[in-house]
Design a protein around this motif. Structure first.
Motif: not given
Length: 144
Positions: A53-56, A64-72
């Motif tokens: 969660d901290r990294l996301t 400034k990307v959405d969580a889905d982009t970070a998670t991917a």
């Protein structure tokens, strides 16, 4: 190149995209994307391990990307063996740490060349101005 142009969004954007293109050439040799490199660097900055969660949050807040982009990006690093997921924390693997080090070294060499002959006081002023602009833009985004 000396210019008397006043700093504005277009000038900042041009500098960003030009330096990002240089960075992308380093990343292309490494076989990872910009978002993946940011995740590796952020994990390294946290001592080589961090909570997902901290990294996301760091990626979404900074890039400034959405969580889905970070998670991917994070999931791809796990799948490729560059990060490991212990269930509670993400950690750099030996190969992830080595790759992150190589990318950071390559980036530092490029950065040194780009900023080499710029006066320290100009860099300090630019840093303060850009930090203020970023703070203000983040405040606008938070108010939306």
């Amino acid at each position: 190149m000396t210019s008397t142009t006043t700093v504005n969004g277009q000038i900042i954007g041009q500098a960003h995209y030009a330096t990002r293109a240089v960075l992308e050439s380093v990343l292309a040799r490494s076989g990872i994307t910009f978002h993946q490199a940011v995740a590796l660097n952020a994990t390294a900055d946290d001592g080589g391990a961090t909570e997902r969660d901290r990294l996301t949050d760091r990626m979404t807040g900074t890039l400034k990307v959405d969580a889905d982009t970070a998670t991917a990006a994070i999931d791809t690093l796990i799948a490729s063996g560059l990060l490991t997921d212990t269930g509670s924390r993400l950690a750099l693997t030996t190969s992830g740490s080595a790759l992150q080090h190589d990318i950071r070294t390559g980036t530092a060499e490029i950065t040194a060349g780009l900023y080499a002959d710029l006066p320290a006081e100009d860099l300090a002023t630019a840093g303060r101005v850009l930090a203020t602009v970023t703070e203000r833009a983040n405040a606008v985004l938070a108010a939306e």
